[in-house]
Design an enzyme around this catalytic site. Structure first.
Site, PDB file in Angstrom:
ATOM      1  N   GLU A  44       0.830  -1.211   0.000  1.00 52.67           N
ATOM      2  CA  GLU A  44       0.000   0.000   0.000  1.00 52.67           C
ATOM      3  C   GLU A  44       0.870   1.268   0.000  1.00 52.67           C
ATOM      4  O   GLU A  44       1.809   1.392   0.779  1.00 52.67           O
ATOM      5  CB  GLU A  44      -0.873  -0.017   1.267  1.00 52.67           C
ATOM      6  CG  GLU A  44      -1.839   1.155   1.370  1.00 52.67           C
ATOM      7  CD  GLU A  44      -2.811   1.019   2.556  1.00 52.67           C
ATOM      8  OE1 GLU A  44      -2.572   0.173   3.434  1.00 52.67           O
ATOM      9  OE2 GLU A  44      -3.813   1.765   2.574  1.00 52.67           O
ATOM     10  N   LYS A 127      -8.903   2.773  -3.070  1.00 51.58           N
ATOM     11  CA  LYS A 127      -9.342   2.067  -1.856  1.00 51.58           C
ATOM     12  C   LYS A 127     -10.801   2.386  -1.531  1.00 51.58           C
ATOM     13  O   LYS A 127     -11.196   3.551  -1.497  1.00 51.58           O
ATOM     14  CB  LYS A 127      -8.439   2.497  -0.700  1.00 51.58           C
ATOM     15  CG  LYS A 127      -8.576   1.707   0.591  1.00 51.58           C
ATOM     16  CD  LYS A 127      -7.471   2.165   1.572  1.00 51.58           C
ATOM     17  CE  LYS A 127      -7.440   1.366   2.855  1.00 51.58           C
ATOM     18  NZ  LYS A 127      -6.266   1.775   3.701  1.00 51.58           N
ATOM     19  N   CYS A 163      -5.775  -3.083   1.556  1.00 52.44           N
ATOM     20  CA  CYS A 163      -5.806  -3.159   3.026  1.00 52.44           C
ATOM     21  C   CYS A 163      -7.199  -3.252   3.647  1.00 52.44           C
ATOM     22  O   CYS A 163      -7.759  -4.329   3.705  1.00 52.44           O
ATOM     23  CB  CYS A 163      -5.013  -1.990   3.609  1.00 52.44           C
ATOM     24  SG  CYS A 163      -4.361  -2.358   5.279  1.00 52.44           S
TER      25      CYS A 163
END
Lengths: 603, 603
Positions: A44, A127, A163
């Protein structure tokens, strides 16, 4: 079914070092491609480092990240890797930072993942689930993405996730199932916490089942202020089989051949939703209807057999608990020192357990030549304290000095009328002045050595033993300090080395030695009892009645809670230190200083 | 049309002091009812104080807030006020705290406003828009409400809203229009910022127009750690007329008679949406379709004429800029001292402008008897420094002491080989030790006096002049320190008092006096130039190129930005201080310490 050789690059970038991080991508990509890697995946926000916090609001930084990822794509092609897709996390934005209340919430910065291919950014994923708890403030920084990106690589459809997308049900993984992908890649900046590795594997398995696809998980490694990332990258098949796992706390390239469903293979429900995925039909949708569209990009439509024989990444065993914590503390310190440009550290050696353990961590992190230990005896320092400090120095080989403090304490006492606690604190502060003077004169980073139990109850002298730029054991309960000391010594014996920590420092009753015959137990409960209450109150947010119901003595609970509440002002000015628990002091636990709430007692 | 006598209680609760805050509600309700008040309104999270931060995660605290608001309803009825609706903010929850990633986002803690009437909680509203920028982390803490609560009081429909609901378009105010209310009440915990009062009135006007109703705005007053609330409560008619406004920075009960549309009067579109409001048809809907249901409660269906003659709250003028800032700094310090149980403060007096201004603030906040000023001269201290410190003490009447530091500095120099910056810092640290010793011995809170410019560039000694529990001028640029000093002196002259700050402290060039002939300008640019760059970089998140484009010298910009970036570790351990700017150091500006990002220069 096509075989894809995936390369998960578990690496250690530095926040803000865009050129250095780009260099890391190019180096690891070269190694991966040399080994036949067909899809190279970095963690990330690889290019910017993670977390970048309020740098998100600096437009110059966002612009550098955006242009940097484009330049990196071109550089990778120039390096000869233009035909290998490389996944690189970065910071993107299509509008001003969302700091204002009236900013358009549809525009703003995004936590982004780029597919670099053919010299350009071939696709991007933003994300979707943003964590805003614990140490995370991502609702402050990012606008959530609403589309799942699916990239066809070597004839396999690969879904991209980041994530927190993994930690919440619904959303991207459900969309991935509808999109009929063969592989889900998840890039992570997941900080180490005790037992978190035990949570990750079941979680990845759950999402693999949810997506009906293999999941490839890559995590950062390295320290960043209070966080340390442990790596623990892994690959789990749709049926839950753990196919490969990287070792913790080291950089590692996890190369593994995956045989995966071809993109044109029939998928149970893919025809029904060719370009749009709908998560509402899945069993787990806690976010309510979570519609994500699907963006598809093709960078490799045909399977290409990997070169050479089959490659397996192997399955590394997670470290045992004490080794894992020790590794976290060593890496957290080493990276704070290195990434902030220090070459050495200095700390006071009292002969006690806390400074001994910190010295051992420092020597493991930096080597004995870069650790200065200073004995700072006073008239109240016992012979065994001086002897234990000297013995520690001898065993570890660190640079040892002795500076008696009495000549510097006495003039204060001669000029100002002080008594009791003021005299005790004065000695600790004179020690702090000496350590800071050595730091200023010689350039060492000062380490402070207060454990989590001390920080919790305020058993320290502000600007005294608390001085320092970093505290390796800030998040370590006193009980755990002893456990780690014994483990480190035993581990040395197992390896045939000399145990670094003098047995006497472990065995003797702890004392601040600020007055004759003083013991910690004069002011504090026994640490075993204390740590039990503190763990419930701090880590568990338990109230007074919960703690009493859990079996703790009511009077002890009342006393401990009051000490914790009144020490908030000291913690607010404390040095950063490596988080290892579910709730570390610092950004993880945010309490007001001005706070009259006291847990109601019996009285 | 019915007339309603509203009472806006602009009061100063303390975080965590539930009994004390409840007492404040009962006392102000008594005063309001005695004056004929028919609807009494307290600020955001009145019962718990605001912000309570991670106390939200303590179930015992949530339970105390819930039971406390019920008890308060009963107590108000027992006091004889059961027939007067009283609006009291508190903390509610219908499930566990939302700290976990997998918590049900539909359940959890809520920022709540209760209507206390008839001895019970007659209705509740949950804050809809949650701020998660600047100093606010409300996405971390609260689940947003999705229903507008409308309470009929004296025949008027009153909509309830909380703080951020006002700052974002759409949502509750649009729903209020659809619900055809006669009045919107907004309860606030809106911290002071320079010029914020200039933003509030236009904002309230905009929302009044949006709701098509009068808006009654009540805000907290008082200090809470780094925040200070300025009050500035007001009432604005639907046509934008300012009907009443409370003075800033003092507790105040704003009583005002409002003639408002009766609940059964025809409203242009109310019939179409009797129980559901839909914001999508309004011009401003940045949140997209923002459907809020409407919960209606009746506590008083018939108009009741207020007793006695007409009551008007009057329109207080906002303070001029310097008076406003000074008031914020005085109140911020006074409340930090008072609410944390201190009775006095101590600070070092150098003869310079920063310590002089802090001393003047402290004397205004606490009175001269509760302020100890210590002159700490060294061999490098000039005669004028000592004279100026003594003169300040004489003018303000504070408790003045002199402690020469050389006898305590010399033994360090005799025992440790130090030179250059290490010697300079040593002197500052010896001063810190003396102030902390006096604090320990006598119980004073130590004030530290570094201005925002110094904190920005790191022009201070960690654990030296930075020691202290609170810094009144932490968020005040050096240029503004001078402006405030002149204003305070001029204001004294206007009032016929002696100006507190010696003219020489204002006029002389600033110096740390840590070596012979030292001036700040040896190390720093002229403060006028420095503060220009800093304001852009810190407050405005401007990058290097933006600053150069704004006319700042490129070499100066490069130098200043580097200093700011490298001082992050010092700021992380700095004392809290009152926020007055759009971006204060502390929770308002969150940057990593480990950060290799440097704004790109020309070279």
């Amino acid at each position: 079914m096509p075989t894809l050789r995936i390369a998960l690059a578990q690496v250690n970038p530095t926040v803000g070092d865009l050129p250095g991080n780009a260099r890391l991508v190019r180096d690891y990509t070269r190694t991966a491609v040399d080994a036949g890697g067909q899809l190279v995946v970095f963690p990330e926000m690889m290019l910017t480092g993670y977390p970048v916090e309020d740098l998100v609001f600096r437009e110059s930084f966002v612009a550098a990240a955006r242009s940097g990822v484009g330049q990196l794509a071109a550089d990778l092609a120039a390096d000869g890797f233009g035909d290998v897709p490389v996944l690189v996390g970065y910071l993107d934005a299509d509008g001003p930072a969302a700091i204002s209340a009236e900013a358009d919430p549809g525009r703003g910065p995004r936590n982004a993942l780029a597919v670099l291919h053919g010299g350009t950014v071939a696709a991007t994923y933003f994300k979707h689930h943003l964590p805003n708890y614990g140490v995370f403030d991502e609702d402050r920084y990012f606008v959530p993405g609403t589309a799942l990106t699916v990239v066809r690589v070597g004839g396999v459809d690969v879904a991209l996730t980041i994530c927190e997308d993994l930690w919440q049900a619904g959303g991207p993984f459900t969309a991935a199932r509808r999109a009929g992908v063969g592989l889900v890649v998840t890039v992570n900046g997941s900080p180490y916490e005790l037992d978190k590795d035990d949570a990750r594997l079941p979680l990845v398995r759950r999402r693999a089942a949810e997506a009906g696809a293999t999941v490839a998980y890559v995590n950062l490694v390295g320290g960043q202020d209070e966080l340390v990332f442990d790596g623990d990258s892994m690959i789990v098949a749709a049926d839950g089989t753990l196919l490969a796992r990287a070792p913790q706390f080291v950089e590692h390239l996890l190369l593994h051949d995956l045989t995966l469903p071809a993109a044109d293979a029939p998928a149970q429900d893919r025809a029904a939703t060719p370009e749009t995925a709908d998560a509402t039909a899945t069993p787990e949708t806690p976010d309510g209807p979570d519609q994500m569209t699907v963006d598809r990009v093709v960078v490799g439509d045909r399977p290409v057999d990997p070169t050479g024989g089959p490659v397996s990444g192997g399955v590394a065993e997670p470290l045992p608990t004490e080794a894992e914590i020790w590794s976290a503390l060593v890496l957290g310190l080493r990276d704070y020192v290195r990434k902030n440009g220090f070459s050495s550290v200095v700390l006071g050696l009292s002969g006690g357990i806390d400074s001994a353990v910190v010295a051992a961590i420092a020597v493991d992190a930096l080597g004995p030549d870069r650790v200065v230990g200073v004995s700072l005896p006073s008239q109240f320092s016992s012979e065994h304290s001086r002897a234990d400090a000297a013995e520690l120095a001898k065993r570890t080989g660190l640079d040892y000095r002795i500076e008696p403090i009495q000549p510097m304490v006495d003039p204060f006492l001669a000029n100002i009328s002080l008594s009791g606690l003021a005299v005790e604190n004065l000695q600790a502060r004179v020690r702090g002045v000496i350590l800071m003077a050595l730091s200023n004169q010689e350039g060492h980073l000062v380490l402070t050595t207060g454990n989590k139990s001390e920080l919790a109850v305020g058993y320290s002298t502000l600007y005294g033993d608390s001085v320092g730029g970093f505290n390796p054991i800030k998040d370590v309960w006193k009980s755990l300090v002893w456990t780690l000391a014994r483990w480190r010594n035993d581990d040395a014996v197992r390896r045939g080395d000399e145990p670094p920590i003098p047995e006497n420092s472990i065995a003797k009753p702890p004392s601040a030695e600020l007055r004759p015959g003083q013991l910690d137990t004069d002011s504090l409960p026994d640490y075993a009892l204390l740590d039990g209450v503190l763990t419930g109150y701090i880590d568990g947010d338990a109230g007074r009645d919960d703690l009493v119901a859990a079996g703790h003595d009511p009077a002890l609970v009342d006393r401990v809670l009051r000490m914790v509440d009144l020490a908030e002002y000291k913690r607010r000015q404390s040095a950063p230190g490596t988080k290892i628990s579910i709730k570390a002091f610092g950004r993880d636990r945010r309490l007001p200083i001005t706070n009259r709430w006291r847990e109601p007692g019996d009285g």
